[in-house]
Write a protein that holds these residues in place. Structure first.
Motif, PDB file in Angstrom:
ATOM      1  N   PHE A 192      24.103 -25.145 -33.662  1.00 13.80           N
ATOM      2  CA  PHE A 192      23.269 -25.113 -32.573  1.00 13.80           C
ATOM      3  C   PHE A 192      21.693 -24.595 -33.008  1.00 13.80           C
ATOM      4  O   PHE A 192      20.716 -24.772 -32.173  1.00 13.80           O
ATOM      5  N   ILE A 193      21.502 -23.912 -34.041  1.00 12.40           N
ATOM      6  CA  ILE A 193      20.382 -23.667 -34.632  1.00 12.40           C
ATOM      7  C   ILE A 193      19.319 -24.938 -34.953  1.00 12.40           C
ATOM      8  O   ILE A 193      18.518 -25.215 -34.549  1.00 12.40           O
ATOM      9  N   SER A 217      15.875 -37.756 -36.294  1.00  8.42           N
ATOM     10  CA  SER A 217      14.572 -38.075 -36.900  1.00  8.42           C
ATOM     11  C   SER A 217      13.579 -36.830 -36.692  1.00  8.42           C
ATOM     12  O   SER A 217      12.697 -36.781 -37.312  1.00  8.42           O
ATOM     13  N   ASN A 218      13.753 -36.313 -35.577  1.00 11.26           N
ATOM     14  CA  ASN A 218      12.802 -35.138 -35.227  1.00 11.26           C
ATOM     15  C   ASN A 218      13.148 -33.753 -35.518  1.00 11.26           C
ATOM     16  O   ASN A 218      12.764 -32.772 -34.969  1.00 11.26           O
ATOM     17  N   GLY A 219      14.360 -33.694 -36.083  1.00  8.29           N
ATOM     18  CA  GLY A 219      15.217 -32.350 -36.518  1.00  8.29           C
ATOM     19  C   GLY A 219      14.517 -31.795 -37.680  1.00  8.29           C
ATOM     20  O   GLY A 219      14.751 -32.416 -38.858  1.00  8.29           O
ATOM     21  N   PRO A 220      13.785 -30.699 -37.544  1.00  7.63           N
ATOM     22  CA  PRO A 220      13.417 -30.158 -38.904  1.00  7.63           C
ATOM     23  C   PRO A 220      14.210 -29.653 -39.757  1.00  7.63           C
ATOM     24  O   PRO A 220      14.220 -29.606 -41.007  1.00  7.63           O
ATOM     25  N   LEU A 221      15.550 -29.458 -39.273  1.00 10.60           N
ATOM     26  CA  LEU A 221      16.509 -28.724 -40.310  1.00 10.60           C
ATOM     27  C   LEU A 221      17.481 -30.326 -40.468  1.00 10.60           C
ATOM     28  O   LEU A 221      18.485 -29.829 -41.452  1.00 10.60           O
ATOM     29  N   THR A 279      16.392 -26.216 -32.871  1.00 10.05           N
ATOM     30  CA  THR A 279      15.026 -26.269 -33.366  1.00 10.05           C
ATOM     31  C   THR A 279      14.398 -27.773 -33.244  1.00 10.05           C
ATOM     32  O   THR A 279      13.290 -28.077 -33.572  1.00 10.05           O
ATOM     33  N   ILE A 280      15.079 -28.874 -32.776  1.00  8.95           N
ATOM     34  CA  ILE A 280      14.854 -30.104 -32.433  1.00  8.95           C
ATOM     35  C   ILE A 280      13.588 -29.986 -31.155  1.00  8.95           C
ATOM     36  O   ILE A 280      12.544 -30.728 -31.184  1.00  8.95           O
ATOM     37  N   ILE A 281      13.902 -28.944 -30.335  1.00  3.77           N
ATOM     38  CA  ILE A 281      13.325 -29.116 -28.924  1.00  3.77           C
ATOM     39  C   ILE A 281      11.766 -29.223 -29.107  1.00  3.77           C
ATOM     40  O   ILE A 281      11.065 -30.015 -28.436  1.00  3.77           O
ATOM     41  N   PRO A 282      11.112 -28.326 -29.954  1.00  4.87           N
ATOM     42  CA  PRO A 282       9.508 -28.265 -29.899  1.00  4.87           C
ATOM     43  C   PRO A 282       9.213 -29.528 -30.596  1.00  4.87           C
ATOM     44  O   PRO A 282       7.911 -30.097 -30.395  1.00  4.87           O
TER      45      PRO A 282
END
Length: 192
Positions: free
Chosen positions: A131-132, A78-82, A136-139
């Motif tokens: 893993f990219i 849900s929070n993953g921009p990719l 990218t979910i971290i922020p």
């Protein structure tokens, strides 16, 4: 500005030279034992890293087939921009299955990379993309930084779990580079 002479520890008979000689002498049996064991083989680290990635992809891919994981993935997807699009396209179970198939595919390609570097390149590319997407979910992870500890960089919640993916991204890139270099070397004609 003049430079101080650098002592040659190999031939120096002073205290520093004697210490170096004792260290060198003490290390020789250990170095020789490691060499005889095969642990210092030229490609051992490369093969161990590849094997670890294969194992990791198979274990993580396996858990994607079970309902407990469908719900565990919600905050990540849900929070993953990719990867946010996985839910609208596949739903919760389908998104998990998609990730499981992807992880098993990349793990299989990495495994095949032991014998065929072209397949290894494909596996490493897939792993790098994986893993990219997760790094990218971290922020964007809600409540990922503990406010009582001052916020960033005090990780909390799901962020510590995702931080391992920073290392896995580096490992994937390492394997990609290694496989591309080895593939190029294989295709170069031998010089007489």
């Amino acid at each position: 500005m003049s430079r101080l002479p650098v002592p040659n520890l190999e031939t120096d008979t002073g205290p520093s030279g004697r210490i170096h000689a004792r260290i060198k002498k003490a290390q020789n049996p250990l170095v020789h034992a490691l060499h005889r064991s095969g642990l210092l083989a030229e490609d051992l680290d490369y093969h161990v890293v590849r094997a670890a990635m294969v194992i990791m992809f198979f274990f993580f891919g396996y858990q994607k087939w079970f309902p407990y994981e469908f719900e565990r993935l919600v905050p990540f997807i849900s929070n993953g921009p990719l990867i946010w699009w996985l839910y609208p396209v596949f739903g919760h179970a389908g998104a998990s299955y998609f990730l499981g198939v992807s992880e098993w595919t990349f793990g299989s390609l990495l495994l095949a990379g032991f014998w065929d570097k072209r397949l290894g390149v494909l596996g490493a590319l897939g792993a790098t993309g994986t893993f990219i997407a997760t790094v990218t979910i971290i922020p964007f992870m809600p409540d990922g930084w503990d406010v009582t500890a001052g916020g960033f960089p005090a990780m909390t919640g799901n962020v510590p779990f995702l931080m391992k993916d920073v290392v896995l991204l580096a490992v994937s890139f390492y394997l990609l580079r290694q496989d591309v270099v080895r593939l190029i070397r294989q295709s170069e004609p031998e010089m007489p």
